[in-house]
Design a protein around this motif. Structure first.
Motif, PDB file in Angstrom:
ATOM      1  N   VAL A  40       0.849  -1.191   0.000  1.00 26.39           N
ATOM      2  CA  VAL A  40       0.000   0.000   0.000  1.00 26.39           C
ATOM      3  C   VAL A  40       0.882   1.237   0.000  1.00 26.39           C
ATOM      4  CG1 VAL A  40      -1.728   1.339   1.286  1.00 26.39           C
ATOM      5  CG2 VAL A  40      -1.860  -1.161   1.256  1.00 26.39           C
ATOM      6  N   LEU A  47      -0.181   4.416  -8.161  1.00 29.69           N
ATOM      7  CA  LEU A  47      -1.365   3.936  -8.872  1.00 29.69           C
ATOM      8  C   LEU A  47      -0.978   3.267 -10.196  1.00 29.69           C
ATOM      9  CD1 LEU A  47      -3.801   6.945  -8.319  1.00 29.69           C
ATOM     10  CD2 LEU A  47      -3.872   4.722  -7.169  1.00 29.69           C
ATOM     11  N   PRO A  85      -2.944   0.250  -4.146  1.00 30.95           N
ATOM     12  CA  PRO A  85      -3.976   1.092  -3.542  1.00 30.95           C
ATOM     13  C   PRO A  85      -3.312   2.172  -2.695  1.00 30.95           C
ATOM     14  CG  PRO A  85      -3.851  -1.027  -2.415  1.00 30.95           C
ATOM     15  CD  PRO A  85      -2.943  -1.119  -3.604  1.00 30.95           C
ATOM     16  N   LYS A 139     -12.383   3.136  -5.327  1.00 33.62           N
ATOM     17  CA  LYS A 139     -11.919   1.987  -6.107  1.00 33.62           C
ATOM     18  C   LYS A 139     -10.422   1.755  -5.991  1.00 33.62           C
ATOM     19  CE  LYS A 139     -15.543   2.180  -9.636  1.00 33.62           C
ATOM     20  NZ  LYS A 139     -15.828   2.303 -11.100  1.00 33.62           N
ATOM     21  N   ASN A 140      -9.676   2.812  -5.675  1.00 30.19           N
ATOM     22  CA  ASN A 140      -8.219   2.642  -5.629  1.00 30.19           C
ATOM     23  C   ASN A 140      -7.592   3.086  -4.311  1.00 30.19           C
ATOM     24  OD1 ASN A 140      -8.231   5.443  -5.797  1.00 30.19           O
ATOM     25  ND2 ASN A 140      -7.624   5.504  -7.957  1.00 30.19           N
ATOM     26  N   GLY A 141      -8.420   3.418  -3.308  1.00 29.23           N
ATOM     27  CA  GLY A 141      -7.806   3.792  -2.044  1.00 29.23           C
ATOM     28  C   GLY A 141      -8.763   4.386  -1.038  1.00 29.23           C
ATOM     29  N   ILE A 190      -7.428  -0.982   5.251  1.00 29.01           N
ATOM     30  CA  ILE A 190      -6.882  -1.450   3.976  1.00 29.01           C
ATOM     31  C   ILE A 190      -6.088  -2.741   4.165  1.00 29.01           C
ATOM     32  CG2 ILE A 190      -4.585  -0.346   3.817  1.00 29.01           C
ATOM     33  CD1 ILE A 190      -5.604   0.759   1.048  1.00 29.01           C
ATOM     34  N   TYR A 211      -9.025  -4.753  -3.666  1.00 24.63           N
ATOM     35  CA  TYR A 211      -8.478  -3.825  -4.653  1.00 24.63           C
ATOM     36  C   TYR A 211      -7.877  -4.598  -5.818  1.00 24.63           C
ATOM     37  CZ  TYR A 211      -9.115  -0.377  -0.980  1.00 24.63           C
ATOM     38  OH  TYR A 211      -9.663   0.427  -0.012  1.00 24.63           O
ATOM     39  N   ARG A 234      -5.545  -4.702  -8.647  1.00 21.98           N
ATOM     40  CA  ARG A 234      -4.354  -3.930  -8.999  1.00 21.98           C
ATOM     41  C   ARG A 234      -4.235  -3.685 -10.491  1.00 21.98           C
ATOM     42  NH1 ARG A 234       0.256  -5.481  -4.529  1.00 21.98           N
ATOM     43  NH2 ARG A 234      -1.095  -5.057  -2.752  1.00 21.98           N
ATOM     44  N   ILE A 264      -6.547  -0.770 -11.204  1.00 25.16           N
ATOM     45  CA  ILE A 264      -5.978   0.486 -10.702  1.00 25.16           C
ATOM     46  C   ILE A 264      -4.950   1.032 -11.685  1.00 25.16           C
ATOM     47  CG2 ILE A 264      -4.493   1.494  -8.918  1.00 25.16           C
ATOM     48  CD1 ILE A 264      -5.865  -0.352  -6.901  1.00 25.16           C
TER      49      ILE A 264
END
Length: 384
Positions: free
Chosen positions: A279, A297, A302, A318-320, A338, A345, A347, A350
């Motif tokens: 992360v 990203l 995330p 959606k990404n964090g 998270i 998530y 990846r 993302i």
């Protein structure tokens, strides 16, 4: 393009925004020459005069005569005079080699000021782009207000890297601008996100180790997160005046064996470190539009980020996770959330979303659209 300079082995982040944009424009079929007046005060020898550097289709010309701290101490007018002389010398060299440019592109207000001089002297359209976090303040210092006003009252076009900065430029100078976000270097899209080799969980962050970036808040939140968790680690990439204080804070909280402060790294090294992480965390007290977040990203990480500047323009559910500024408890809770839900998530998604919005070709096309509009408007005004 008038830039701060270009990245070197000693200073891999110096001029990196400018270099990424220059290469993106070059790869889109445009001839780009970058000029820079180096006025930094560094305790190392540098060649006096003009130096030339070539990389990936872009020519860079840098001038160093005397550190700006010396001329500024005597007089700001003297400092401006020296910079103006150097930019004129560089411009003449460039025009002789490559012909008269279609447009001048100033990076940051202090370089756009130099662009105004060339704009007026040689009748060339000027666009300035602003990244600086100092404009987030409600009241500007005298230097920034004076030169910012001069730059943006004369520029033919203004670009801001986030919607929040656009509003700040409007607030401070009553000038409209076009928002074009920062781009991500291609290497971050090319880096494979490595699977976790064991049960360890790795938080990572990147940035200058200064108070504004909020790394003290991150270390406090991480210490709270680590209670009853032995498999978590934190890596912070960067250098700055807060480094020693961050070490002391980690020691005081008893997490020095879990925290790594690894200094400045180039983009290849940063991409490799991100690819081995779980992360990305941005704990900033103030931002405009973080390239570090985009790089994470792009690799597919995330992101946990504070809700400041233009961060909400690239981070969503959606990404964090977005959290309030200077809220250690919320940051720690986001890290726990998270950690427990990392599998939610995707990846690949993302990374794909980041590519579609912030890849070099996408941003280069937006820049060229602004350049063409400015050139056309100036031509029409001259004909009328």
């Amino acid at each position: 393009m008038i830039a701060r300079g270009y990245p070197t082995k000693e200073f891999p982040q110096w001029g990196c925004f400018e270099q990424d944009q220059a290469e993106a424009l070059c790869n889109s079929g445009h001839q780009v020459v970058v000029l820079s007046v180096d006025s930094r005060f560094l305790w190392r020898m540098r060649k006096i005069g003009v130096t030339h550097y070539y990389k990936n289709g872009v020519n860079y010309y840098n001038s160093f005569w005397i550190p700006g701290i010396v001329t500024n101490y005597i007089s700001r007018r003297l400092n401006y005079f020296f910079k103006k002389k150097q930019i004129k010398l560089l411009y003449k060299l460039v025009q002789e080699k490559y012909g008269k440019p279609d447009i001048i592109y100033g990076q940051f207000f202090f370089n756009t000021v130099m662009g105004v001089y060339l704009q007026k002297k040689y009748n060339i359209p000027l666009v300035g782009i602003e990244h600086a976090a100092r404009f987030n303040l409600d009241k500007l210092d005298a230097y920034t207000h004076y030169w910012g006003s001069y730059a943006y009252s004369n520029a033919d076009g203004i670009i801001t890297v986030s919607q929040s900065l656009k509003q700040r430029i409007l607030y401070h100078f009553n000038k409209q601008s076009t928002t074009i976000n920062n781009l991500v270097h291609p290497i971050f899209f090319q880096q494979t996100l490595l699977p976790q080799q064991n049960a360890d969980f790795h938080f990572v962050s990147t940035g200058s180790l200064v108070y504004r970036k909020g790394f003290d808040l991150l270390i406090k939140a991480f210490a709270e997160f680590c209670k009853n968790r032995n498999n978590a680690y934190l890596t912070i990439i960067g250098e700055g005046e807060e480094r020693e204080n961050l070490w002391k804070l980690s020691d005081m909280l008893g997490i020095t064996e879990k925290v790594r402060l690894i200094g400045q790294k180039n983009k290849t090294e940063i991409a490799q470190i991100l690819s081995c992480s779980s992360v990305f965390v941005l704990p900033s007290r103030s931002e405009n539009f973080s390239v570090a977040v985009l790089e994470a990203l792009a690799i597919g990480l995330p992101v946990i980020a504070t809700l400041c500047g233009g961060i909400q323009e690239c981070v969503c559910v959606k990404n964090g996770i977005l959290i309030p500024v200077e809220d250690v408890e919320s940051l720690s809770e986001a890290m726990k959330k998270i950690y427990c839900n990392i599998d939610r998530y995707n990846r690949q998604d993302i990374s794909k979303d980041c590519f579609e919005r912030f890849s070099p070709s996408v941003i280069a096309d937006k820049l060229v659209t602004v350049f063409n509009e400015v050139i056309e408007n100036r031509s029409t005004a001259c004909n009328n």
